[in-house]
Design an enzyme around this catalytic site. Structure first.
Site, mmCIF file in Angstrom:
data_model
loop_
_atom_site.group_PDB
_atom_site.id
_atom_site.type_symbol
_atom_site.label_atom_id
_atom_site.label_comp_id
_atom_site.label_asym_id
_atom_site.label_seq_id
_atom_site.Cartn_x
_atom_site.Cartn_y
_atom_site.Cartn_z
ATOM 1 N N ASP A 35 0.837 -1.192 0.000
ATOM 2 C CA ASP A 35 0.000 0.000 0.000
ATOM 3 C C ASP A 35 0.869 1.238 0.000
ATOM 4 O O ASP A 35 1.984 1.199 0.476
ATOM 5 C CB ASP A 35 -0.719 0.057 1.335
ATOM 6 C CG ASP A 35 -2.094 -0.517 1.249
ATOM 7 O OD1 ASP A 35 -2.724 -0.558 2.289
ATOM 8 O OD2 ASP A 35 -2.527 -0.895 0.155
ATOM 9 N N LYS A 57 -3.642 2.578 -3.070
ATOM 10 C CA LYS A 57 -4.754 3.447 -3.469
ATOM 11 C C LYS A 57 -4.348 4.825 -3.024
ATOM 12 O O LYS A 57 -3.806 5.015 -1.946
ATOM 13 C CB LYS A 57 -6.025 3.040 -2.738
ATOM 14 C CG LYS A 57 -6.410 1.614 -2.957
ATOM 15 C CD LYS A 57 -7.814 1.438 -2.418
ATOM 16 C CE LYS A 57 -8.131 0.011 -2.108
ATOM 17 N NZ LYS A 57 -7.247 -0.647 -1.182
ATOM 18 N N MET A 173 -9.771 8.541 8.602
ATOM 19 C CA MET A 173 -10.190 9.113 7.305
ATOM 20 C C MET A 173 -11.264 10.177 7.504
ATOM 21 O O MET A 173 -12.189 10.305 6.702
ATOM 22 C CB MET A 173 -10.721 7.996 6.382
ATOM 23 C CG MET A 173 -9.652 6.978 6.036
ATOM 24 S SD MET A 173 -10.259 5.621 5.016
ATOM 25 C CE MET A 173 -11.047 4.582 6.235
HETATM 26 N N1 SAH Z 1 -5.661 -0.214 8.374
HETATM 27 C C1 SAH Z 1 -5.195 1.086 8.789
HETATM 28 C C2 SAH Z 1 -6.180 2.181 8.486
HETATM 29 C C3 SAH Z 1 -6.420 2.410 7.038
HETATM 30 S S1 SAH Z 1 -7.481 3.758 6.736
HETATM 31 C C4 SAH Z 1 -4.856 1.052 10.277
HETATM 32 O O1 SAH Z 1 -5.211 0.077 10.953
HETATM 33 O O2 SAH Z 1 -4.195 1.968 10.751
HETATM 34 C C5 SAH Z 1 -6.325 5.090 6.580
HETATM 35 C C6 SAH Z 1 -6.486 6.052 7.710
HETATM 36 O O3 SAH Z 1 -5.733 5.620 8.833
HETATM 37 C C7 SAH Z 1 -5.984 7.436 7.446
HETATM 38 O O4 SAH Z 1 -6.916 8.197 6.694
HETATM 39 C C8 SAH Z 1 -5.830 7.970 8.832
HETATM 40 O O5 SAH Z 1 -7.058 8.308 9.404
HETATM 41 C C9 SAH Z 1 -5.312 6.745 9.555
HETATM 42 N N2 SAH Z 1 -3.850 6.752 9.611
HETATM 43 C C10 SAH Z 1 -2.996 5.978 8.933
HETATM 44 N N3 SAH Z 1 -1.731 6.245 9.274
HETATM 45 C C11 SAH Z 1 -1.781 7.219 10.202
HETATM 46 C C12 SAH Z 1 -0.803 7.927 10.965
HETATM 47 N N4 SAH Z 1 0.508 7.663 10.810
HETATM 48 N N5 SAH Z 1 -1.217 8.868 11.829
HETATM 49 C C13 SAH Z 1 -2.512 9.136 11.997
HETATM 50 N N6 SAH Z 1 -3.479 8.492 11.313
HETATM 51 C C14 SAH Z 1 -3.117 7.555 10.423
#
Ligand code: SAH
Length: 527
Positions: A35, A57, A173
């Site tokens: 990803d 994506k 998100m």
């Molecule tokens: N599967 C992932 C989430 C995917 S959706 C998980 O478990 O973390 C993607 C969202 O995750 C982003 O839009 C944001 O809201 C959050 N996200 C991902 N990386 C992040 C980070 N380093 N800091 C804060 N939010 C994060």
């Protein structure tokens, strides 16, 4: 052929936050489908032969690869007998469509294993000093997506009800629709004064956090320019950040630190820097490769064939160990024919020697450089009449070889690997130097110093280097810096990556304390 699929959670951002099992799965991969959220550095854990495919994506608007296509790709590679690692940001089953990928495997009759990951829903708050539950402030939490699926006309999340049903709301998100979400939460009865936070790029040295009462959060987020990826937390637990907040207080937090070490070896230094809060900027200035000159290879092979004849094996670096062992594996097998004593500069070199099955007799202590080791070898036993093998680089120093010969030993100093200069983004380096965005520069060998110095294009760049903290891993590298007119600020006692970061941290702390006492002087407060 039995292909299989492993859905691996990459963690929230800091590559060290992958699980032990996730790292092991990567190490066994034939194909890695990753990803855009999964850290690119984790790809280094996959074997060299593994194919790496970006199926990321790219957010709300950019054209994204349809999920069906990703599912088909996973199945296709597994059917070809490959071990397929599907590396996904955070946890694969938290808004990662990991469920759909697992279903696709199940339908195709393909074995699919799940390695859970550290989700950003918990890690981003944790790095902001916000526990999602705490007996004093909150006994429940919900993790919700704030992203409306454009494919679905009706909005399904009942924000109004949800907002009053749990103590802590974690919204992923949610940045784009934040104002709308907050309106719905308040309309549903959630106190508009509820402490809230947005955590952007959580767990990284570039983390940014905005805290505000719920109804003010959207405006504050906008004003601060916070954007994706960010996690929003709503609930009384946010109050605890004042007390518990820790990540931004790490000594090197936010400092961009140039890492010039060879790509294959930069992981430990990068990891130690990240742990201290810094953001490593990887710019490998050397690469190590096997000798290509047939005459030199012959000399190396002859030395390997007569290993049993040497009394001593001297390694100035772990690279010498690695390349000698690799050549042995390719030719004669291993290094077990060697019956003499093994001498090493530095603990890391000794560990590398032990790892390839060599017993280590002496590690230079105290002054742990070539001069120190030479003195100790000579002190331990007369060198006269003994024979030594020194596997070295093409540009290595000759201190030990010369010293042993002068003491009457027979020395075979053979080239085991070469230093080559990889391609470098020189423009990016000069941009960073000009903008003053590099807090520190780290050098781990004279060849990185020389290459760096050769890259500097003008006096302005040289002056900019003077504004950075310059760190050398050991005395040899420090001398190489001085020879090029760059004064090192930091040289650790032990020539090791972690010691380098500790010394850098101590230096930064000292600078900080100095500034503080200066400030106090100016204001006439206590000294
Ligand atoms: N599967 C992932 C989430 C995917 S959706 C998980 O478990 O973390 C993607 C969202 O995750 C982003 O839009 C944001 O809201 C959050 N996200 C991902 N990386 C992040 C980070 N380093 N800091 C804060 N939010 C994060």
């Amino acid at each position: 052929m039995s292909g299989r699929v492993v859905l691996v959670g990459a963690g929230p951002g800091d590559p060290d936050l992958i699980t032990v099992r996730g790292a092991a799965a990567l190490a066994a991969a034939d194909v890695v489908l990753y990803d855009s959220l999964a850290t690119k550095e984790l790809l280094g854990l996959a074997p060299a032969h593994a194919e790496r495919v970006d199926v990321g994506k790219r957010g709300h608007d950019a054209p994204t690869r349809p999920q069906d296509e990703i599912n088909a790709l996973i199945v296709e590679h597994a059917r070809a007998g490959k071990v397929v690692v599907r590396l996904k940001g955070g946890d694969p089953f938290v808004f990662g469509r990991g469920g759909e990928e697992a279903s696709a495997c199940a339908k195709a009759g393909i074995r699919c294993e799940i390695v859970p990951g550290v989700t950003s829903a918990l890690a981003a708050p944790a790095y902001a000093g916000i526990p999602v539950t705490d007996r004093r402030h909150g006994a429940s939490f919900a993790v919700v997506t704030g992203h409306k699926d454009p494919g679905r006309p009706a909005e399904e999340t009942r924000w109004g009800q949800l907002g009053v049903a749990v103590d802590t709301l974690v919204i992923l998100m949610g940045m784009r629709n934040l104002a709308d979400i907050v309106d719905k939460l308040v309309a549903g009865g959630r106190d508009p004064a509820t402490p809230s936070a947005a955590v952007m790029r959580g767990t990284l040295g570039t983390q940014r956090v905005v805290v505000a009462p719920l109804h003010e959060l959207p405006a504050r987020v906008r004003a601060s320019g916070l954007g994706a990826p960010a996690t929003v937390v709503v609930g009384d637990v946010v109050k605890l950040r004042d007390e518990i907040g820790w990540w931004e207080r790490e000594p090197l937090f936010g400092m961009r630190v140039l890492v010039t070490r060879a790509a294959a070896q930069s992981a430990e230094l990068a990891s130690a820097l990240r742990t201290a809060g810094a953001e490593p900027v990887l710019m490998p200035l050397i690469d190590l490769v096997a000798p290509d000159d047939p005459a030199r290879l012959t000399a190396l092979d002859e030395a390997l064939e007569s290993l049993a004849d040497y009394d001593g094996l001297v390694f100035a670096s772990s690279n010498g160990v690695r390349f000698l062992a690799a050549r042995a594996r390719a030719r004669t097998g291993d290094l077990s024919a060697f019956r003499g004593q093994v001498f090493c500069v530095g603990q890391k070199t000794a560990e590398a020697a032990l790892a390839v099955g060599l017993p280590v007799h002496l590690v230079a202590s105290g002054r742990s450089d070539a001069e120190g080791l030479l003195a100790q070898i000579l002190q331990a036993a007369p060198a006269k009449g003994r024979s030594f093998l020194l596997p070295r680089s093409d540009v290595g120093r000759t201190v030990i070889a010369d010293g042993l010969r002068a003491a009457g030993a027979r020395v075979d100093s053979v080239e085991a690997y070469r230093n080559v200069r990889p391609e470098v983004d020189v423009a990016a380096l000069h941009r960073d130097l000009a903008a003053g965005t590099l807090g520190a520069l780290t050098f781990t060998s004279p060849s990185t110093v020389e290459h760096f110095d050769d890259l500097l294009q003008d006096d302005a760049a040289r002056r900019a280097v003077g504004d950075c903290i310059v760190a050398a891993v050991g005395t040899t590298t420090a001398a190489a810096l001085r020879a090029r007119g760059i004064e090192p600020d930091v040289v650790p006692k032990r020539p090791e990556p972690r010691a380098l970061v500790e010394a850098l941290t101590a230096h930064v702390r000292a600078l900080h304390d100095e500034n503080h006492s200066e400030n106090r002087d100016e204001t006439g407060d206590e000294r």
